[in-house]
Write an enzyme that holds these catalytic residues in place. Sequence first.
Site, short mmCIF file in Angstrom:
data_model
loop_
_atom_site.label_atom_id
_atom_site.label_comp_id
_atom_site.label_asym_id
_atom_site.label_seq_id
_atom_site.Cartn_x
_atom_site.Cartn_y
_atom_site.Cartn_z
N PHE A 27 0.85 -1.19 0.00
CA PHE A 27 0.00 0.00 0.00
C PHE A 27 0.88 1.24 0.00
O PHE A 27 1.71 1.41 0.89
CB PHE A 27 -0.94 0.03 1.21
N ASP A 62 9.14 2.62 1.91
CA ASP A 62 7.98 3.37 2.37
C ASP A 62 7.80 3.07 3.86
O ASP A 62 7.33 2.00 4.23
CB ASP A 62 6.76 2.94 1.55
N LYS A 109 2.56 9.43 8.39
CA LYS A 109 1.66 9.18 9.52
C LYS A 109 2.10 9.79 10.87
O LYS A 109 1.55 10.79 11.29
CB LYS A 109 1.40 7.69 9.64
C1 LIG Z 1 -1.06 5.24 5.08
C2 LIG Z 1 0.00 4.85 4.15
C3 LIG Z 1 0.26 5.57 2.97
C4 LIG Z 1 -0.61 6.72 2.53
O1 LIG Z 1 -0.57 7.79 3.39
P1 LIG Z 1 -1.66 8.96 3.26
O2 LIG Z 1 -1.18 9.99 4.25
O3 LIG Z 1 -2.97 8.36 3.61
O4 LIG Z 1 -1.61 9.44 1.86
C5 LIG Z 1 1.32 5.19 2.20
N1 LIG Z 1 2.10 4.15 2.53
C6 LIG Z 1 1.88 3.43 3.64
C7 LIG Z 1 2.80 2.28 3.97
C8 LIG Z 1 0.82 3.73 4.47
O5 LIG Z 1 0.58 3.00 5.57
#
Ligand SMILES: *Cc1c(COP(=O)(O)O)cnc(C)c1O
Length: 405
Positions: A142, A227, A256
């Site tokens: 994700f 990420d 986050k």
């Molecule tokens: C939540 C998340 C995102 C996206 O972040 P947003 O602030 O909602 O755009 C991207 N990568 C990972 C691993 C995430 O958990």
Amino acid sequence: MEKVPETSSTIKRADQYMFQTYGRFPITLVRGDGCRVWDDEGREYLDFVAGIAVCSLGHSSPLVQRALQEQAGKLVHVSNLYYTEPQTDLAQLLVENSFADRVFFCNSGAESNEAAIKLARKYSMEKFGPERHVIISMINSFHGRTMATLSATGQEKIRTGYDPLLKGFRFVPFNDIKALERSMGEDVCAVMMEPIQGEGGVVCPDPGYLEGVRALCSEKGVALIFDEVQVGMGRTGKLFAHEHYGVTPDIMTLAKALGNGLPIGAMLSTEELAQAFGPGSHATTFGGTPLATAVSKAVLKSLLDDGWVMHAKNMGDYFKAGLEKLSQKHDVIKNIRGLGLIIGVELDVPGAPVVEACRQKGFLIIGAQEKVLRFVPPLVVKKEEIDLLLEALDNIFKDMEMKRG
Ligand SMILES: *Cc1c(COP(=O)(O)O)cnc(C)c1O
């Protein structure tokens, strides 16, 4: 005295006036303190979601309040055409505590991944030419909901309906080094992955896997993007999750927990990669406002100075030991995984009814994939709070077993 709005009224109006993009729980939250939140009927919940791994220092953190108030009285926003102190301080602190040499600030996880995708492409274009532009990403990953990050996200249910997505993304299974090796053609410019998959079900890398990925990328001159939007900022018991595995990426993304709830994201990279972005290459109006960066700086300082990262490790170990005990009593638990305070419990039944039963007992938890319960509480969570949740889960599983007979 102000009249407290009825839950039903807020929910009714939200359902009438807002896009129905979220499947929401039928409660209206109005206040928080530490690991607790309250709804508009005065009901208290222990929060093991923390805004999905966002509010690491808990709700209404005095430190966050102070940073917000002080900075709000000085300077909230100016253009990135000017230098500001809080932004510079945060960049320095991030660089001094990571592999990276430079930082680009933005406003969310998706945006930080957008920046990473653009940087990897531009660097590769300049160094190797336009043929080399493919980004390999993982199945069940994700990376966000914008078109580019959606194109990098390996989950059909999230991608469906938005074709045509961006070209130049290829998917391989997580923890399969052979599959990655086979996909690493001459057209590949980057590998983009979460060191621990969050939304994908709290999936940790097998021993040696990330080292293998790093070696493959280095051998081929391919940029490795981690990420760490969900697992970074101390959650796993180290400041960044990749530190557990002794490998460093070329690019890392954060969001986050970076601002403890103030929207902020960051893309960090080595000097080598960073050279591909010059004036005008990439920009955002709000990225790294004095307000957001002042709060982030206070949050990061507290993580580093007040022992919260070690606390996250200790509480994670304690929590997992408790879950292991539960799994000896309840066959419904198939697998417990995670690091520090990102923990996934895989069940052999759908997780949603357990999430709902928890809520009814006053605990907020979430799922990840259909059968995984995910726990990402504030890093400041206490043993007694974990004990309360373990007891509730014990009772919920008992009830389920009674019903199943
Ligand atoms: C939540 C998340 C995102 C996206 O972040 P947003 O602030 O909602 O755009 C991207 N990568 C990972 C691993 C995430 O958990």
